[in-house]
Scaffold this motif. Sequence first.
Motif, PDB file in Angstrom:
ATOM      1  N   ARG A 233       0.817  -1.226   0.000  1.00  0.00           N
ATOM      2  CA  ARG A 233       0.000   0.000   0.000  1.00  0.00           C
ATOM      3  C   ARG A 233       0.847   1.272   0.000  1.00  0.00           C
ATOM      4  O   ARG A 233       0.476   2.272  -0.585  1.00  0.00           O
ATOM      5  CB  ARG A 233      -0.843   0.023   1.281  1.00  0.00           C
ATOM      6  N   GLU A 234       1.987   1.221   0.688  1.00  0.00           N
ATOM      7  CA  GLU A 234       2.751   2.429   0.988  1.00  0.00           C
ATOM      8  C   GLU A 234       3.688   2.813  -0.169  1.00  0.00           C
ATOM      9  O   GLU A 234       4.659   2.119  -0.434  1.00  0.00           O
ATOM     10  CB  GLU A 234       3.552   2.171   2.284  1.00  0.00           C
ATOM     11  N   ASP A 235       3.434   3.931  -0.810  1.00  0.00           N
ATOM     12  CA  ASP A 235       4.282   4.362  -1.939  1.00  0.00           C
ATOM     13  C   ASP A 235       5.722   4.604  -1.499  1.00  0.00           C
ATOM     14  O   ASP A 235       6.665   4.340  -2.247  1.00  0.00           O
ATOM     15  CB  ASP A 235       3.722   5.650  -2.562  1.00  0.00           C
ATOM     16  N   ALA A 236       5.905   5.106  -0.271  1.00  0.00           N
ATOM     17  CA  ALA A 236       7.255   5.444   0.206  1.00  0.00           C
ATOM     18  C   ALA A 236       8.125   4.207   0.439  1.00  0.00           C
ATOM     19  O   ALA A 236       9.332   4.329   0.668  1.00  0.00           O
ATOM     20  CB  ALA A 236       7.161   6.262   1.497  1.00  0.00           C
ATOM     21  N   ALA A 237       7.518   3.010   0.355  1.00  0.00           N
ATOM     22  CA  ALA A 237       8.312   1.781   0.555  1.00  0.00           C
ATOM     23  C   ALA A 237       9.166   1.465  -0.673  1.00  0.00           C
ATOM     24  O   ALA A 237      10.139   0.710  -0.585  1.00  0.00           O
ATOM     25  CB  ALA A 237       7.381   0.603   0.847  1.00  0.00           C
ATOM     26  N   ALA A 238       8.822   2.054  -1.822  1.00  0.00           N
ATOM     27  CA  ALA A 238       9.501   1.701  -3.081  1.00  0.00           C
ATOM     28  C   ALA A 238      11.005   1.931  -2.976  1.00  0.00           C
ATOM     29  O   ALA A 238      11.464   2.965  -2.491  1.00  0.00           O
ATOM     30  CB  ALA A 238       8.927   2.515  -4.229  1.00  0.00           C
ATOM     31  N   GLY A 239      11.765   0.925  -3.410  1.00  0.00           N
ATOM     32  CA  GLY A 239      13.222   1.011  -3.380  1.00  0.00           C
ATOM     33  C   GLY A 239      13.813   0.594  -2.045  1.00  0.00           C
ATOM     34  O   GLY A 239      15.027   0.537  -1.895  1.00  0.00           O
TER      35      GLY A 239
END
Length: 317
Positions: A233-239
């Motif tokens: 769900r969390e976009d900030a998790a990318a990378g």
Amino acid sequence: MDLNGKLALVTGGAGFIGSHITDRLLREGARVRVLDNLSSGNPDNLNLAEIDLHQGDVRDDGDVRKAVEGVDIVFHHAAQINPARAVENPLEDFEINARGTVNLLWASFQVGVKKFLMASTNVYGNADMEVIPEHYPTLSTRESLLSPYAASKVCGEAYLKVFNDELGLDTVRLRYFNVYGPRQTIKSESGAVAIFTLRALAEKPIIIFGAGTRTRDFVYVGDVVEANIRAAREDAAAGGVFNVGTGIETSINQLAEQVIEAVGARVPVEHRGERSADFMSARADLALSKKVLGFEPKVQLAEGLRAYVEWCRQSGV
Ligand SMILES: NC(=O)c1ccc[n+]([C@@H]2O[C@H](COP(=O)([O-])OP(=O)(O)OC[C@H]3O[C@@H](n4cnc5c(N)ncnc54)[C@H](O)[C@@H]3O)[C@@H](O)[C@H]2O)c1
């Protein structure tokens, strides 16, 4: 990403952890496809009326291409998970865990998958720290990467990083510590919780190789599922790369005691000679998972063990 209505691919979805992820994804309103070669997975773990099961192999380009068609998000759990087998056959381990991961990433990138999560593992070995953060060096210290299994997982992880940073596919690496819970079997000869519980249920002595003072961070499968859903769900998790554990150390001796209590059996514990040069301790630093994913494990070991024992009794494993 809002999972409602999305098409999610769970590789290794017929296995222990992957099948719990499929259950949760259905509850979140996602459509679910599973790619699994059923080498250790079991279709009985799946709600086959709701799930599109592709029996196939992550090493096979054709199987992977069909599996990623139309997919929005991948939860990659298919793996060779037995560290001892990886020592005996490092090429097979590499083919499944490293090459299989690149195969999936490449096919996912080509069809426009939006997010790709991978189940990695505790790759820190004998890290000289009380709690182990994600930035602990894996390639430049003697302590880390003690098995070909850890090496193949880090190799897969490296490709997730490159696909995220250079090719623009959002990827998340989740480093699970020792996961336990319903549907865990001893087919792959790993998992002290499963091995000890099945011995105690059969009223056989629990065998501990060595003094039993090595520690592990045992995390309940429901908490691992929660970490996946939050990372999706969390976009900030990318990378990112995130530990998934409890931050609590339990020695193998303490685990044996707790299993005996959960089973309610009076089985003895027997110590035998040390079998492998395994790492001494493990305790996840969860600061980053908490900050970015809001992840906080909920299930205490005693409660999780009771749930596992109940499942073993009901399913007759
Ligand atoms: N169980 C743990 O404590 C733990 C800890 C750290 C990381 N992990 C990781 O979590 C993931 C799931 O592990 P699990 O404990 O549920 O194991 P599992 O063996 O129950 O699940 C793995 C699944 O992958 C399938 N599979 C294996 N090889 C395949 C291939 N070549 N192609 C397609 N499918 C294949 C198996 O049939 C099985 O269903 C793995 O990536 C594992 O490395 C597990």
